[in-house]
Every structure is written in C-alpha cells, then in structure tokens.
Design an enzyme around this catalytic site. Structure first.
Site, PDB file in Angstrom:
ATOM      1  N   HIS A   1    -121.103   0.173  62.366  1.00 42.70           N
ATOM      2  CA  HIS A   1    -121.347  -0.784  63.450  1.00 42.70           C
ATOM      3  C   HIS A   1    -121.473  -0.128  64.820  1.00 42.70           C
ATOM      4  CE1 HIS A   1    -121.030  -4.129  60.738  1.00 42.70           C
ATOM      5  NE2 HIS A   1    -119.802  -3.798  60.385  1.00 42.70           N
TER       6      HIS A   1
ATOM      7  N   GLU B   1    -115.804  -6.513  49.812  1.00 46.94           N
ATOM      8  CA  GLU B   1    -116.211  -7.468  50.850  1.00 46.94           C
ATOM      9  C   GLU B   1    -117.296  -8.429  50.382  1.00 46.94           C
ATOM     10  OE1 GLU B   1    -117.417  -4.974  54.119  1.00 46.94           O
ATOM     11  OE2 GLU B   1    -118.474  -3.582  52.805  1.00 46.94           O
TER      12      GLU B   1
ATOM     13  N   ASP C   1    -115.729 -10.163  56.251  1.00 45.03           N
ATOM     14  CA  ASP C   1    -116.921 -10.194  55.401  1.00 45.03           C
ATOM     15  C   ASP C   1    -116.632 -10.883  54.077  1.00 45.03           C
ATOM     16  OD1 ASP C   1    -118.683  -9.001  57.159  1.00 45.03           O
ATOM     17  OD2 ASP C   1    -118.230  -6.983  56.489  1.00 45.03           O
TER      18      ASP C   1
END
Length: 262
Positions: A53, A158, A184
C-alpha cells in the site's frame, strides 16, 4: 567463518516462541532510518514495512531493514503480491520475515515458501555476504541454514477462499504464521467494518485453531482502533498483533493536539 560461529537472532520469533505477544508498527510514510529509532523508542518489537500500500523503493527497504536488524527491531516486509521475485528481493534487502498477501490455497503457500527459503526447504538463490550477517563472508551451507531457521514466512488470510482452505495452508511446511487481515476479511465476508460480528469472530477462531493444530503462530492485523477485540484475539492465542501505522499515529496525534487550541 565456521558453522559454529553463525548466529542469527530474530527477536520477534524468540518473543513469540516464549509465549508472549509481539507488537508491530506499520511503516508507510517515513522513508528514512528514523522510523527504526521511533519504533524502538516506542517499544515495538518489529517494523512491518508495507510495499502493498505504498511506493517504497528497494533502496529504502534495504536501509530500513539493515538499521532495524542492528537496532534489535525485527524488520518484516509485506510484498505487494504473491510474486517469487518480490519475496526473494525482500529477503535480499535484509528482511527477517516476509508477509505475503493473497494466499488462498496450500499451493500458494508452497510457492511463497519456495521463494523465501534456501534449499532444502525452498529454491531461493543465495548471494554472498548476506545483509542478515552484516555482510560477513560465510560458508554457503551454514549461512543458508541459519537464515532459514531465523526468518519467517507469514501468509495473510483475507478472503473467503483462504478461509475455506485455512487448515491446508497452515499445514504447509515452512509457513510460520497466519496473519488475519481483519478489514479485508470482513469485507470478503460481506461485513465491512463489522469486526465484532459473530461470523467474523468465527473466522478468527477458525484461523486460530488451524494455527494451533499445526504449531505455527497466529497473528492479527487491522485492529488498532478496536483494542478490546484485539484482546479477545490474544485470548485465542494470538502471538502477534499490528498496532497501527506511522501515518495513522501521526494524524491522530496531530488532530488531538490541534483540538486543544480550539
């Protein structure tokens, strides 16, 4: 260097093995080695360097990993995807563990281990003068053994597909931890943000049981804003928790201080 002289500590692994909870801080904003000093001063056990990210360069990752290892703060790197080259490069930068997202099958987990571990556990290519050994020359075989023993392969759970296969994923030799991506996973269960929902709690329980059955670590992430729920996960046997990210800590502190002057 003889085999008997090779020692490669991993404070994070050692703390978890002792039965204690280890806590990590995500690095997404600060690109200098200052983040290592901040993490150590704050009392974190590890730095979770997040390449999924943000846009950290490999040069940045290398500098932070080397500084972290010298400071006794275990560097973990989350790669952007299940990609063998990214996994190998993270370790070549000096990571003591790699967090791999998007693991959904036992086959995915085996691919991650194959990329992360030297033979005979995997197929990672060795380079001379490893950063984990502070670039000291060492015979290949004992060096590979020491790094294999010390480093961690962490599979993220996730998605629904990952949850359905969690028992098989946990059983893959070389996987050291299953890390639940709480946000998630709740999204995947069509329960966004509802981390305390019974179905989400049941998912956490299933992951914890799979970890316990296979003698690997259970970790939780995404619970920095829900400390009470995090405590419940610890009660389930979690040995690792991510407390939050540098950017979140900074924004929260800055906002709280700004409000003092209203």
């Amino acid at each position: 260097m003889s085999e008997s002289q090779i020692s490669l500590p991993n404070p994070l692994r050692e703390k978890m093995q002792s039965g204690k909870l280890a806590v990590g801080m995500i690095a997404r904003l600060i690109r200098g080695v200052e983040i290592v000093a901040i993490a150590r001063t704050a009392g974190f056990d590890c730095l979770f360097i997040d390449l999924e990210h943000n846009g950290f360069s490999l040069e940045t990752v290398t500098q932070i990993c080397l500084a972290a290892n010298m400071a006794g703060v275990t560097p973990l790197v989350r790669v952007a995807a299940l990609d063998e080259q990214q996994i190998a490069q993270a370790f070549d930068c000096g990571a003591m563990g790699v967090i791999v997202p998007q693991i959904e099958t036992a086959g995915d987990a085996r691919r991650a281990v194959d990329a992360a571990k030297f033979p005979p556990l995997g197929a990672r290519s060795i380079m001379p003068c490893l950063p984990h050994l502070l670039f000291r020359p060492a015979p290949a075989v004992p060096a590979m053994r020491a790094v294999n023993d010390a480093t961690l392969v962490i599979a993220m759970i996730e998605s629904r597909k990952a949850l359905d296969a969690v028992e098989e994923i946990a059983a893959v030799e070389g996987v050291d931890m299953l890390l639940v991506g709480a946000n998630d996973l709740s999204n995947a269960l069509d329960l966004p943000g509802q981390l305390d929902h019974l179905d989400v709690r049941a998912a956490f329980q299933r992951v914890a049981e799979a970890c316990h059955a296979n003698g690997i670590f259970f970790g939780v992430g995404g619970m920095g804003q829900t400390p009470e729920l995090a405590k419940e996960m610890i009660a389930l046997g979690a040995r690792y928790a991510t407390a939050g990210a540098d950017i979140t800590f900074m924004i929260n502190a800055a906002t709280a201080n700004a409000k003092k002057f209203e």
